[in-house]
Design a protein around this motif. Structure first.
Motif, short mmCIF file in Angstrom:
data_model
loop_
_atom_site.label_atom_id
_atom_site.label_comp_id
_atom_site.label_asym_id
_atom_site.label_seq_id
_atom_site.Cartn_x
_atom_site.Cartn_y
_atom_site.Cartn_z
N GLY A 90 1.74 1.89 -6.21
CA GLY A 90 1.92 1.34 -4.87
C GLY A 90 3.29 1.57 -4.27
O GLY A 90 3.72 0.84 -3.38
N PHE A 104 7.76 3.74 9.18
CA PHE A 104 8.63 3.66 10.36
C PHE A 104 9.57 4.86 10.46
O PHE A 104 10.36 4.95 11.39
CB PHE A 104 9.36 2.31 10.47
CG PHE A 104 10.20 1.94 9.28
CD1 PHE A 104 9.76 0.96 8.39
CD2 PHE A 104 11.44 2.53 9.05
CE1 PHE A 104 10.53 0.60 7.30
CE2 PHE A 104 12.22 2.17 7.97
CZ PHE A 104 11.76 1.21 7.09
N ILE A 105 9.46 5.78 9.53
CA ILE A 105 10.26 7.01 9.65
C ILE A 105 9.35 8.21 9.95
O ILE A 105 9.75 9.14 10.63
CB ILE A 105 11.11 7.23 8.38
CG1 ILE A 105 12.09 6.07 8.26
CG2 ILE A 105 11.85 8.55 8.44
CD1 ILE A 105 12.90 6.06 7.00
N THR A 128 6.03 3.86 -2.10
CA THR A 128 6.06 4.80 -0.98
C THR A 128 7.27 5.71 -1.11
O THR A 128 8.35 5.25 -1.52
CB THR A 128 6.09 4.00 0.34
OG1 THR A 128 4.79 3.44 0.55
CG2 THR A 128 6.47 4.86 1.53
N GLU A 129 7.10 6.98 -0.78
CA GLU A 129 8.20 7.93 -0.98
C GLU A 129 9.22 7.87 0.16
O GLU A 129 8.88 7.85 1.34
CB GLU A 129 7.66 9.36 -1.11
CG GLU A 129 8.76 10.36 -1.48
CD GLU A 129 8.24 11.69 -1.99
OE1 GLU A 129 7.10 12.05 -1.68
OE2 GLU A 129 9.01 12.37 -2.71
N LEU A 131 7.37 15.24 4.96
CA LEU A 131 7.83 16.56 4.53
C LEU A 131 7.48 16.85 3.07
O LEU A 131 7.05 17.94 2.73
CB LEU A 131 9.35 16.65 4.74
CG LEU A 131 10.01 17.99 4.46
CD1 LEU A 131 9.43 19.08 5.35
CD2 LEU A 131 11.52 17.90 4.67
N VAL A 163 0.88 -1.17 0.00
CA VAL A 163 0.00 0.00 0.00
C VAL A 163 0.92 1.22 0.00
O VAL A 163 1.85 1.29 0.80
CB VAL A 163 -0.90 0.01 1.25
CG1 VAL A 163 -1.71 1.30 1.30
CG2 VAL A 163 -1.82 -1.20 1.23
N ALA A 164 0.68 2.13 -0.94
CA ALA A 164 1.58 3.28 -1.05
C ALA A 164 1.30 4.32 0.03
O ALA A 164 0.16 4.53 0.43
CB ALA A 164 1.42 3.92 -2.42
N HIS A 165 2.37 4.92 0.51
CA HIS A 165 2.25 6.05 1.42
C HIS A 165 3.12 7.17 0.89
O HIS A 165 4.09 6.92 0.20
CB HIS A 165 2.74 5.68 2.82
CG HIS A 165 1.93 4.59 3.44
ND1 HIS A 165 0.72 4.82 4.04
CD2 HIS A 165 2.15 3.26 3.53
CE1 HIS A 165 0.23 3.66 4.48
NE2 HIS A 165 1.07 2.70 4.18
N GLN A 166 2.81 8.38 1.30
CA GLN A 166 3.65 9.49 0.86
C GLN A 166 4.84 9.66 1.79
O GLN A 166 5.60 10.61 1.67
CB GLN A 166 2.83 10.77 0.74
CG GLN A 166 1.77 10.64 -0.35
CD GLN A 166 1.12 11.95 -0.68
OE1 GLN A 166 1.77 12.97 -0.82
NE2 GLN A 166 -0.19 11.92 -0.79
N PHE A 167 5.01 8.75 2.74
CA PHE A 167 6.21 8.74 3.59
C PHE A 167 6.32 7.35 4.18
O PHE A 167 5.33 6.63 4.30
CB PHE A 167 6.12 9.79 4.70
CG PHE A 167 4.86 9.72 5.50
CD1 PHE A 167 4.80 8.95 6.66
CD2 PHE A 167 3.70 10.39 5.09
CE1 PHE A 167 3.63 8.87 7.40
CE2 PHE A 167 2.53 10.30 5.83
CZ PHE A 167 2.49 9.54 7.00
N ILE A 168 7.55 6.95 4.53
CA ILE A 168 7.77 5.61 5.07
C ILE A 168 7.26 5.57 6.51
O ILE A 168 7.59 6.44 7.32
CB ILE A 168 9.27 5.25 5.00
CG1 ILE A 168 9.67 5.11 3.53
CG2 ILE A 168 9.55 3.95 5.75
CD1 ILE A 168 11.13 4.78 3.31
N PHE A 185 7.80 10.94 8.32
CA PHE A 185 8.38 12.24 8.02
C PHE A 185 7.71 12.78 6.76
O PHE A 185 8.30 12.76 5.68
CB PHE A 185 9.89 12.07 7.84
CG PHE A 185 10.64 13.37 7.85
CD1 PHE A 185 10.67 14.18 8.99
CD2 PHE A 185 11.32 13.80 6.72
CE1 PHE A 185 11.37 15.36 8.99
CE2 PHE A 185 12.02 14.99 6.73
CZ PHE A 185 12.04 15.77 7.86
#
Lengths: 595, 471
Positions: free
Chosen positions: B242, A395-396, B244-245, A400, A388-393, A398
């Motif tokens: 899918g 476990f980090i 993630t950045e 920004l 599933v894509a996120h705009q940030f990791i 962040f």
């Protein structure tokens, strides 16, 4: 990536077949080469030095072929032709053999203790009964040059010397001596000189001057003598004239001196595997005994064949194909990696020849199998990796860039135009021109900038925006610009001693300063970031002193009691120093407090 | 708007005329300039079908300025003749007259005058004929000016040659009643007003038509930078797939993560001063034994970030497959030209999972490039220190009719992954390309300095369209 220049007709002769340019290009592509250019010597000279110099130059077609940086075995016509012949099943890969001389007494190269401080390693070999033609001879010289530039790292790691064995007599001594004590007639010179004189002579030599630094400051220079005191070479600078090879040379003594023994062995193996083809007993190389200062001795060239075991399942799984073990062995054999099925399970024995020093792991063998299969024949599949894509990791945590993406859209909607400036700039841009001292800036400094434009990483986005205005003075006013990007600041708490800081900077440039416009943009940004105008938990601005701004026209932006940046009318000196003529107001704040 | 009185008069004339009226005749009879009538015609045309006006042109001969002067005062030669008293005139004095030079030679060739070169004080000019001579030139010009009598072609050409006569084209309107002809016209409104809406008066009013040929007024707008518009689209494509950045906000990197962790030996050419920006401050953080690995540099690729993230991934309690991407700046201390800068944006995609194949890498690249509108791909074996196999990605360029390189890709070497602590059966596939190149192609920019940096052409930024990749 090294480029090898070969005469097309000679190459086709060696391949035993002629191709159209397109056919040859296609074959190169599949084999991982690139036919970069088709030209002639005449065309090259005329392009580089003008038509006048080109008259009389050869009009034979040249192929310029880009070779992968780790394939030293493809750096000359001999190697290219051999690789392609085996790849197209026209011949079997030759087996290279080290042999003893007929006399039973190999040549010896004695390495003395003195070399340890300057260039401690040496290896050597003899090519016996070789037949040179002008083309072969040129290729032989050219390969040395190619190896010097690539694996030898411009002679720092390894230097190659080739000699007419019949003009010298062993045993040979590799030692190091004070420069004043070394005296000989160097290649293509008419008189003897000392090493001191030579170093000064070669200071102006367009080719050799690049290598002088390797030994220049050493108290003793490396030198190789024969048993009569004849100087063979002063590595890594120049050979002696006495032992130079010519078209008539029948027996070649090759020495490689080095600071890296592994690389020296590779380089020697390359020289002899490529050119032993022209020896009376093709693909055989006569051994040389190298005696180390501790008395131990080794025979060279190594010409080591080693065997690796891989399973066809491993190759099939990694590549995404379903080939039998037999088929995979055939594929590998096409890549000069002679392979055979062992009969135990799906194991394949793969023999790595001395020409393939690039093969260091099973994955290298897998790649060769994939190349021989043809990358473009492999079925293209979709990985089943479910994510599933996120705009940030997660476990980090962040976000920004997400914040930046959202905010820049709305700043453009507020009537400001986005600029994109370099992260590197001159020291002056972030200090003098902004009326600041460089020592106050926390700037990271570049050690080796080619020009002043790359002296420091920017510590503020403001200079970039002001330079953008200066370059666009012909545009109608007002100019309203913004940038959201990173600056770099020294930070002792980080592993590299510096960190990026994401900033929002905006400028308004017009006939009147427009403080209220920039202030309005701050209010809008705060509204977008859900910070209310209020002291304490909200944001407010308060008078501040900053040398970049006009006195009394600068305020600090306070968010939840913390200063996040400044806004104000720029100091007239700042405006002039950026070659601007109108009043200008500016805002720059940190974005990370709003995450 | 034309003079209301003229418009009214014009309409009355049209009403009275059976067939129509000519605008020039109207102007002459009213004693006004023709342009005033033309203005009235245009404003009536703008009202719709009140009148029809047909543009006509007619040619006639007209005297030039010099021609009018002659018609009034006589030809130059005649004036020369009459200027000479019976006792004669010095030739030098005659030449001082405005018509002297031309008139003298014509009068000589007409044999109206003679010169006595022997007299004292220079040549003297005398009349050679009786008082009453026929000034034909003037007579012909007067004919044309007054009664519009047709002259013979030969005479006209002679006068034209002397620049006394010229042929002029006159444009006039033939005006007749239109389908909605009326002698009383309603004043047209320019815009709808709140009052008209509330009073309903708009129903009775006529409105001036708009000029739809003109451009509108440009909105007062802000603009996004084209390169970053393309970045947004690439970001979108990765998210759709899918991915993630990764956080990439660390321009300064250690040689360790930039090179060593990526299996680039310390003798590797890329680590030379001439390709990499090294930092003098902050320089080294650690002792000299690992000096080389701890040299601080400006990262030369975002793969350094991928390496850090894979390391962090390996530190998680349990391995879970990931797809990561990043788009950010990298730095090269290289020679600059029209397509190369010391810094550019690198786009990178990374997938880590168990059992990934080279076919999977090609498949995912196919999906990625299809989203960019690039469907014809092929792969060339290549060399890269940290990937094996390594593949250059080529796409077929329909315009250039050849294959061009569009990116690099590969499978990370086990020598890189195993020390990070990733399980042995995990493969990592990755690819990269620059953001600037597709942007320059998309927006037709040849010099990278016009796109990135302060020398940007803001007009280009203002004018750049939205970025739609792939469709």
């Amino acid at each position: 990536m090294p480029t090898v220049s070969v005469k097309r007709d000679l190459l086709f002769q060696a391949l035993g077949e002629t191709y159209t340019d397109e056919e040859f290009d296609e074959m190169c592509f599949e084999f991982g080469l690139e036919l970069d250019e088709i030209t002639t010597e005449k065309e090259q000279i005329s392009r580089e030095q003008g038509d006048g110099k080109a008259s009389g130059a050869s009009e034979a077609v040249l192929y310029k072929i880009d070779v992968p940086a780790n394939r030293y075995d493809l750096l000359c016509l001999e190697g290219l032709a051999r690789g392609l012949q085996v790849f197209t099943n026209k011949m079997d890969a030759p087996r290279y053999q080290r042999v003893s001389p007929a006399s039973g007494e190999p040549q010896r190269l004695i390495v003395t203790q003195e070399t340890a401080a300057v260039r401690p390693h040496a290896v050597a070999a003899v090519l016996r009964n070789i037949s040179f033609t002008p083309e072969r001879y040129d290729s032989f010289i050219e390969l040395q040059e190619k190896l010097h530039q690539n694996v030898c790292r411009k002679r720092t790691l390894v230097a190659i010397g080739t000699h007419d064995l019949d003009s010298i007599s062993g045993p040979f001594t590799y030692t190091a001596k004070a420069p004043a004590e070394i005296r000989f007639k160097p290649l293509n010179q008419t008189k003897e000189s000392t090493a001191v004189e030579l170093m000064s002579l070669y200071k102006t030599d367009s080719h050799l001057r690049h290598y002088l630094h390797i030994i220049e400051d050493q108290p003793a220079y490396p030198v190789i003598y024969d048993s009569n005191g004849v100087v063979l070479s002063m590595p890594p600078i120049i050979n002696g004239d006495h032992s130079k090879i010519s078209l008539k040379t029948k027996n070649v003594f090759i020495e490689c001196t080095a600071t890296d023994l592994t690389k020296a062995k590779i380089v020697l193996d390359m020289m002899v595997t490529m050119f032993s083809e022209y020896c009376a007993m093709a693909f055989t190389v006569e051994e040389v005994e190298v005696v180390c200062p501790d008395g131990s001795s080794c025979m060279y060239p190594e010409l080591a064949y080693r065997t690796e075991s891989v399973s066809s399942d491993f190759i099939n799984r990694q590549v995404g194909i379903k080939e039998s073990s037999e088929s995979i062995s055939r594929l590998l054999t096409k890549m000069c990696l002679r392979s055979w099925v062992t009969g135990t399970g799906d194991q394949i024995q793969v023999e790595i020849p001395p020409t393939r020093s690039d093969v260091i792991h099973a994955c290298d063998i897998m790649e060769d199998a994939a190349m021989a299969y043809g990358f473009n024949n492999i079925p293209r599949t979709t990985p089943r990796t479910y994510t599933v894509a996120h705009q940030f990791i997660k476990f980090i945590k962040f976000p920004l860039n997400k914040l930046t993406e959202l905010l820049r859209q709305d700043l453009a909607a507020a009537g400001f135009t986005e600029a994109l400036n370099f992260a590197l700039c001159s020291q002056e841009d972030i200090s003098d021109k902004l009326r600041k001292k460089i020592s106050e800036t926390k700037a990271a400094h570049i050690a080796n900038p080619k020009t002043a434009e790359f002296q420091v990483a920017r510590t503020t986005l403001l200079p970039g925006l002001l330079k953008t205005i200066a370059a666009n003075r012909k545009m109608p006013l007002p100019l309203k610009l913004f940038e959201i990007s990173d600056v770099v600041l020294k930070d002792e708490t980080k592993d590299v001693g510096a960190k990026n800081s994401r900033r929002l900077c905006a400028v308004y440039y017009h006939k009147s300063p427009g403080f209220e416009v920039i202030h309005g943009l701050l209010d809008r940004a705060m509204q977008l970031l859900e910070v209310k105008p209020a002291r304490g938990e909200g944001y407010h601005i308060q008078a501040a002193d900053d040398s970049t701004f006009f006195p009394g026209r600068c305020a600090e932006v306070m968010v939840r009691g913390q200063s996040v940046g400044h806004l104000g009318v720029l100091h007239p000196d700042v405006i002039s120093r950026f070659e601007l003529t109108m009043p200008c107001s500016a805002l720059e704040i940190d974005l990370e407090p709003f995450l | 708007m034309a003079d209301a009185g003229v418009v009214d008069t014009l309409l009355q004339r049209i009403e009275k005329a059976d067939d129509g009226v000519d605008s020039i005749n109207v102007a002459n009879s009213l004693g006004v300039d023709h342009q005033v009538i033309v203005g009235a015609v245009k404003s009536l045309i703008a009202l719709g079908d009140v009148i029809t006006a047909e543009l006509r042109s007619s040619k006639h001969w007209e005297l030039t300025g010099e021609g009018r002067e002659i018609a009034e005062q006589g030809s130059h030669e005649a004036r020369v003749f009459y200027s000479i008293p019976s006792e004669g005139l010095a030739q030098s004095d005659l030449m001082k007259l405005s018509f002297g030079k031309v008139g003298f030679s014509k009068a000589m060739s007409n044999k109206w005058i003679k010169v006595d070169k022997t007299s004292e004080g220079g040549p003297m000019v005398f009349r050679a004929v009786e008082e009453d001579l026929k000034d034909l030139v003037r007579a012909k010009l007067l004919q044309i000016q007054g009664a519009k009598v047709q002259l013979e072609e030969k005479d006209k050409n002679e006068l034209k040659k002397r620049k006394l006569l010229s042929e002029v084209t006159v444009k006039s309107y033939w005006i007749s009643k239109g389908s909605a002809f009326s002698t009383t016209i309603t004043k047209q409104e320019t815009e709808l007003t709140p009052e008209m809406i509330s009073s309903g008066s708009w129903k009775e009013k006529k409105f001036k038509p708009y000029n739809f040929e003109a451009l509108g007024v440009a909105p007062d707008s802000g603009h996004l930078h084209p390169l970053l518009k393309v970045r947004t689209q690439f970001r979108q494509i990765f998210l759709e797939m899918g991915f993630t950045e990764m956080p990439t906000n660390n321009f300064i990197e250690s040689s360790f993560w930039n090179f060593d962790s990526l299996f680039q030996p310390q003798q590797h050419p890329a680590r030379d001063q001439h390709d990499t920006f090294f930092l003098s401050d902050p320089a080294y953080k650690y002792n000299w034994k690992i000096e080389e690995a701890q040299k601080n540099i400006l990262r030369t690729h975002t793969t350094a970030v991928s390496a850090r993230m894979l390391y962090k991934l390996a530190q998680q309690a349990e391995f879970k497959p990931v797809k990561y991407f990043s788009i950010d700046r990298v730095f090269r201390n290289e020679t600059l030209d029209a397509t190369h800068l010391a810094e550019f944006h690198q786009i990178e995609g990374v997938v880590a999972d168990r059992g990934l194949t080279l076919g999977d890498l090609m498949g995912i690249l196919h999906q990625f490039f299809t989203k960019l509108g690039i469907t014809k791909l092929r792969f060339k074996p290549a060399y890269n220190p940290y990937t094996e196999p390594s593949m250059e990605v080529f796409s077929y360029h329909e315009g250039l009719k050849k294959w061009v390189e569009v990116g690099n890709s590969g499978v990370f070497r086990p020598e890189m992954l195993l020390p990070m602590g990733l399980p042995e059966d995990v493969s990592v596939i990755a690819w990269g390309l620059s953001l600037e190149r597709p942007t320059m192609i998309k927006y037709g920019i040849n010099n990278i300095r016009e796109l990135v940096g302060h020398k940007v052409n803001l007009q280009m930024v203002y004018d750049s369209p939205i970025c739609r990749l792939g469709s």
